[in-house]
Design a protein around this motif. Structure first.
Motif, PDB file in Angstrom:
ATOM      1  N   ASP A 108      40.166 -96.769 -11.086  1.00 13.06           N
ATOM      2  CA  ASP A 108      38.905 -96.052 -11.260  1.00 13.06           C
ATOM      3  C   ASP A 108      39.123 -94.694 -11.925  1.00 13.06           C
ATOM      4  O   ASP A 108      38.407 -94.332 -12.862  1.00 13.06           O
ATOM      5  CB  ASP A 108      38.213 -95.879  -9.902  1.00 13.06           C
ATOM      6  CG  ASP A 108      36.849 -95.241 -10.023  1.00 13.06           C
ATOM      7  OD1 ASP A 108      36.025 -95.746 -10.825  1.00 13.06           O
ATOM      8  OD2 ASP A 108      36.596 -94.233  -9.332  1.00 13.06           O
ATOM      9  N   THR A 116      36.855-100.402 -15.504  1.00 14.99           N
ATOM     10  CA  THR A 116      35.720-100.962 -14.777  1.00 14.99           C
ATOM     11  C   THR A 116      36.246-101.956 -13.742  1.00 14.99           C
ATOM     12  O   THR A 116      37.121-102.771 -14.047  1.00 14.99           O
ATOM     13  CB  THR A 116      34.756-101.686 -15.744  1.00 14.99           C
ATOM     14  OG1 THR A 116      34.265-100.726 -16.674  1.00 14.99           O
ATOM     15  CG2 THR A 116      33.597-102.324 -14.996  1.00 14.99           C
ATOM     16  N   ASN A 170      37.792 -98.777   1.684  1.00 11.82           N
ATOM     17  CA  ASN A 170      37.322 -97.529   1.091  1.00 11.82           C
ATOM     18  C   ASN A 170      37.191 -96.429   2.143  1.00 11.82           C
ATOM     19  O   ASN A 170      37.581 -95.284   1.916  1.00 11.82           O
ATOM     20  CB  ASN A 170      35.975 -97.763   0.385  1.00 11.82           C
ATOM     21  CG  ASN A 170      35.503 -96.542  -0.355  1.00 11.82           C
ATOM     22  OD1 ASN A 170      36.224 -95.937  -1.138  1.00 11.82           O
ATOM     23  ND2 ASN A 170      34.257 -96.158  -0.096  1.00 11.82           N
ATOM     24  N   PHE A 176      34.992 -94.354  -3.271  1.00  2.46           N
ATOM     25  CA  PHE A 176      33.816 -94.970  -3.873  1.00  2.46           C
ATOM     26  C   PHE A 176      32.574 -94.663  -3.062  1.00  2.46           C
ATOM     27  O   PHE A 176      32.593 -94.731  -1.836  1.00  2.46           O
ATOM     28  CB  PHE A 176      34.001 -96.491  -3.969  1.00  2.46           C
ATOM     29  CG  PHE A 176      35.162 -96.906  -4.815  1.00  2.46           C
ATOM     30  CD1 PHE A 176      35.064 -96.889  -6.203  1.00  2.46           C
ATOM     31  CD2 PHE A 176      36.356 -97.301  -4.233  1.00  2.46           C
ATOM     32  CE1 PHE A 176      36.142 -97.257  -6.988  1.00  2.46           C
ATOM     33  CE2 PHE A 176      37.443 -97.679  -5.008  1.00  2.46           C
ATOM     34  CZ  PHE A 176      37.342 -97.658  -6.398  1.00  2.46           C
ATOM     35  N   SER A 177      31.498 -94.325  -3.739  1.00  2.00           N
ATOM     36  CA  SER A 177      30.225 -94.075  -3.047  1.00  2.00           C
ATOM     37  C   SER A 177      29.618 -95.400  -2.609  1.00  2.00           C
ATOM     38  O   SER A 177      30.055 -96.467  -3.054  1.00  2.00           O
ATOM     39  CB  SER A 177      29.254 -93.349  -3.978  1.00  2.00           C
ATOM     40  OG  SER A 177      28.839 -94.238  -5.018  1.00  2.00           O
ATOM     41  N   TYR A 196      26.836 -96.474  -3.529  1.00  2.00           N
ATOM     42  CA  TYR A 196      26.276 -97.041  -4.759  1.00  2.00           C
ATOM     43  C   TYR A 196      27.353 -97.795  -5.531  1.00  2.00           C
ATOM     44  O   TYR A 196      27.126 -98.912  -6.014  1.00  2.00           O
ATOM     45  CB  TYR A 196      25.676 -95.935  -5.619  1.00  2.00           C
ATOM     46  CG  TYR A 196      25.084 -96.454  -6.916  1.00  2.00           C
ATOM     47  CD1 TYR A 196      23.814 -97.030  -6.944  1.00  2.00           C
ATOM     48  CD2 TYR A 196      25.798 -96.373  -8.100  1.00  2.00           C
ATOM     49  CE1 TYR A 196      23.276 -97.515  -8.117  1.00  2.00           C
ATOM     50  CE2 TYR A 196      25.272 -96.848  -9.291  1.00  2.00           C
ATOM     51  CZ  TYR A 196      24.013 -97.432  -9.302  1.00  2.00           C
ATOM     52  OH  TYR A 196      23.487 -97.916 -10.454  1.00  2.00           O
ATOM     53  N   ASP A 197      28.542 -97.170  -5.652  1.00  2.00           N
ATOM     54  CA  ASP A 197      29.652 -97.853  -6.345  1.00  2.00           C
ATOM     55  C   ASP A 197      29.963 -99.174  -5.675  1.00  2.00           C
ATOM     56  O   ASP A 197      30.186-100.172  -6.319  1.00  2.00           O
ATOM     57  CB  ASP A 197      30.919 -96.987  -6.353  1.00  2.00           C
ATOM     58  CG  ASP A 197      30.765 -95.749  -7.206  1.00  2.00           C
ATOM     59  OD1 ASP A 197      29.947 -95.751  -8.146  1.00  2.00           O
ATOM     60  OD2 ASP A 197      31.498 -94.771  -6.935  1.00  2.00           O
TER      61      ASP A 197
END
Length: 192
Positions: free
Chosen positions: A149, A154, A180, A188-189, A191-192
């Protein structure tokens, strides 16, 4: 396995066998003469099933014995670098030497990748398909997704096979979320 994915909300699968079923099998479409944008899926892209090519487990074992079964005109989703030994690194090095790092490449697993290899994938615009549950189950480790990342690769999520992977994508998300939170310091959020 397909029914489990369907119940989890999946609409498409990308896997070996090219079977027709309830879900859209992305790699089957090439058989039906679709344009060359359809991906090619390969579990053993360099003919190295069972470690037959590089028995000394070193990165110096070379690429000459590999049997490349790759059509560069198609998008390509191979299992590469699956594991935690130098043999997996050698697969990456040989595919890179063959000029196969490109924006058409989506590496499945990528556990063995070094930062230099990840940098090469990022520069080429390649993608990682991360299968954390299967990686941890089989190898006790997973791809360095925070490095991927940070270098701009991607990342997609996949379940790998049913024997060591998740029964559906919802379970795979749960595994990724756990890693995570507890191992990647919430890199990572949600959303991610």
């Amino acid at each position: 396995a397909e029914l489990r994915h369907l119940r989890g909300g999946a609409t498409s699968i990308f896997g070996s066998g090219k079977y027709a079923g309830l879900l859209r099998n992305v790699d089957k479409e090439k058989i039906n003469n679709n344009p060359k944008g359809v991906p090619e899926y390969q579990t053993f892209p360099v003919g190295d099933s069972g470690g037959k090519v590089c028995n000394d487990s070193t990165t110096a074992c070379g690429c000459g014995s590999y049997n490349y079964k790759i059509n560069k005109n198609y998008y390509f989703g191979p299992h590469i670098g699956e594991g935690i030994n130098d043999y997996g690194i050698n697969e990456f090095m040989c595919l890179q030497q063959q000029g196969l790092f490109s924006n058409k490449l989506a590496v499945i697993h990528g556990v063995a990748a070094t930062p230099a290899i990840i940098r090469g994938l990022a520069k080429a615009g390649s993608t990682l398909i991360w299968s954390p549950r299967s990686n941890v189950s089989l190898y006790g480790d997973t791809a360095r997704v925070t490095v991927y990342d940070n270098m701009g690769v991607t990342i997609a999520l996949g379940t790998d096979w049913i024997y060591s992977g998740s029964g559906n994508m919802l379970r795979e998300y749960q595994c990724a979320d756990f890693l995570n939170a507890y191992y990647f310091d919430h890199h990572f959020s949600d959303y991610d």
